[in-house]
Design a protein around this motif. Sequence first.
Motif, PDB file in Angstrom:
ATOM      1  N   TYR A   1       0.836  -1.206   0.000  1.00 33.62           N
ATOM      2  CA  TYR A   1       0.000   0.000   0.000  1.00 33.62           C
ATOM      3  C   TYR A   1       0.870   1.256   0.000  1.00 33.62           C
ATOM      4  N   VAL A   2       1.963   1.226   0.776  1.00 37.25           N
ATOM      5  CA  VAL A   2       2.895   2.366   0.795  1.00 37.25           C
ATOM      6  C   VAL A   2       3.515   2.568  -0.577  1.00 37.25           C
ATOM      7  N   TYR A   3       3.875   1.473  -1.241  1.00 39.97           N
ATOM      8  CA  TYR A   3       4.461   1.574  -2.578  1.00 39.97           C
ATOM      9  C   TYR A   3       3.480   2.204  -3.566  1.00 39.97           C
TER      10      TYR A   3
ATOM     11  N   VAL B   1       0.798   4.093  -2.913  1.00 39.79           N
ATOM     12  CA  VAL B   1       0.449   5.475  -2.565  1.00 39.79           C
ATOM     13  C   VAL B   1       1.647   6.398  -2.730  1.00 39.79           C
ATOM     14  N   GLY B   2       2.829   5.923  -2.315  1.00 38.21           N
ATOM     15  CA  GLY B   2       4.003   6.782  -2.321  1.00 38.21           C
ATOM     16  C   GLY B   2       4.651   6.941  -3.679  1.00 38.21           C
TER      17      GLY B   2
ATOM     18  N   TYR C   1       4.021  11.359  -1.189  1.00 36.39           N
ATOM     19  CA  TYR C   1       5.170  10.953  -0.380  1.00 36.39           C
ATOM     20  C   TYR C   1       4.935  11.153   1.113  1.00 36.39           C
TER      21      TYR C   1
ATOM     22  N   TYR D   1       2.079  11.134   2.827  1.00 39.64           N
ATOM     23  CA  TYR D   1       1.112  10.151   3.334  1.00 39.64           C
ATOM     24  C   TYR D   1       1.758   8.772   3.469  1.00 39.64           C
ATOM     25  N   SER D   2       2.532   8.364   2.475  1.00 37.58           N
ATOM     26  CA  SER D   2       3.198   7.060   2.529  1.00 37.58           C
ATOM     27  C   SER D   2       4.266   7.030   3.620  1.00 37.58           C
TER      28      SER D   2
END
Length: 317
Positions: A271-273, A275-276, A282, A284-285
């Motif tokens: 999810y971080v990948y 979103v970011g 950047y 938010y992630s």
Amino acid sequence: MVVEGTSVIEKTTKKERNKVLQYVMQNYLLYLFLLPAVLLTFVFKYVPMYGAVIAFKDYSPMKGIWGSDWVGLQHFQSFLTSPNFLDIFMNTLKLSFYGLVLGFPIPILLALMLNQVRRQRVKKNLQLILYAPNFISVVVITGMLFIFLSPNGMVNTMITLIMDKPVAFMTEPEYFRSVYILSGIWQAAGWSSIIYVAALANVDPQLHDAATIDGASLLQRIWHIDLPTLKPVMAVLFILAAGGIMAIGFEKAYLMQTDMNIPSSEILPTYVYKVGLQAGDYAYSTAIGLFNSVINLFLLIFVNFVVKRLNEGEGLY
């Protein structure tokens, strides 16, 4: 009296400093060997902590970190109140927890079994077979899973002999965790057993000989001789594993992810990948990553406390 007491303390402290300095000077070569590891840890672990400030800002690459506006805990609140937070968090927790519970005892059992092999040639060949999967790339492992578990793969070919239709291992959400965890155990168990094998090498063979003469069975010798030797190593490795329970690998989960198994395969790293890096959010992630790290820190402290209480004061620190 206070002045005299203070001077005594100062003299004692000075003597201790001189002893430490003398020890360092005598063993300076050892510290030179340690220096590269310290520098690498500082550069790649501590220096990037500077970027954690992004989690508290409305980061813009044009303005830079310090030029961006401060938003406080806004990104954390957005993530915690998002509709998919609970699903992503529970997917990550379940995948890590089941992997720890099922995967932690396997290297110990492998080490105990390897320790009973007396022929060195056979033992070396077994170790080679067990250690080899660790050197296979995650991409290759995932490709093998897709080939073997596809509807026309080797596994489903055998399943269709018993059942009417193949099993969709790589697309159905309920099979994702089982495939991920079992393949991870197969890949890492042999390599993880090296530490336990090394610890068992320090066991005095005379202890086993004496126990055998006294009539102890194989299981009794393992329980009363081998396992107590492994106990400190097991405690440290369990604390480290439990402390990183939320730090699950990103590559394998992302490579195994399909549109069909998203309900089970979407975890915090993937999810971080998305979103970011893919969406470009950047700040938010970074907030999500920092949230994950804080949970790991508290888990490390808690598990270390529990293990020390159960292990007679022996823990990670």
